[in-house]
Scaffold this motif. Structure first.
Motif, PDB file in Angstrom:
ATOM      1  N   PRO A  73      10.811   2.555   8.604  1.00 55.33           N
ATOM      2  CA  PRO A  73      10.991   1.109   8.559  1.00 55.33           C
ATOM      3  C   PRO A  73      11.935   0.601   9.646  1.00 55.33           C
ATOM      4  O   PRO A  73      12.884   1.278  10.028  1.00 55.33           O
ATOM      5  N   ALA A  89       8.336  -6.636   3.686  1.00 59.49           N
ATOM      6  CA  ALA A  89       7.989  -5.241   3.392  1.00 59.49           C
ATOM      7  C   ALA A  89       6.500  -4.994   3.617  1.00 59.49           C
ATOM      8  O   ALA A  89       6.111  -3.980   4.210  1.00 59.49           O
ATOM      9  N   TYR A 133       9.901  -0.562  -0.277  1.00 58.12           N
ATOM     10  CA  TYR A 133      10.610  -0.480   1.005  1.00 58.12           C
ATOM     11  C   TYR A 133      12.014   0.094   0.806  1.00 58.12           C
ATOM     12  O   TYR A 133      12.406   1.059   1.452  1.00 58.12           O
TER      13      TYR A 133
END
Length: 58
Positions: A5, A33, A44
């Motif tokens: 991420p 997300a 997430y």
């Protein structure tokens, strides 16, 4: 495997959606997300927590 991420992009997208889009913070984080391929903000943040604990990409 899901890519790592991008926290900066997540925070920026969520802030824009909240401020400019009028979404609640929770809905804005879900949107951010999903933009990174996660089901929602909970998934997430769980991915990040698992990464911090294990120090490897889940």
């Amino acid at each position: 495997m899901r890519p790592v991420p991008d926290i900066d992009a997540f925070e920026e997208r969520a802030a824009i959606a909240e401020h400019d889009g009028g979404l609640s913070r929770s809905r804005a984080e879900d949107l951010a997300a999903r933009a990174q391929g996660f089901r929602d903000a909970e998934a997430y943040w769980q991915w990040l927590a698992d990464y911090v604990v294990s120090r490897k990409v889940p």
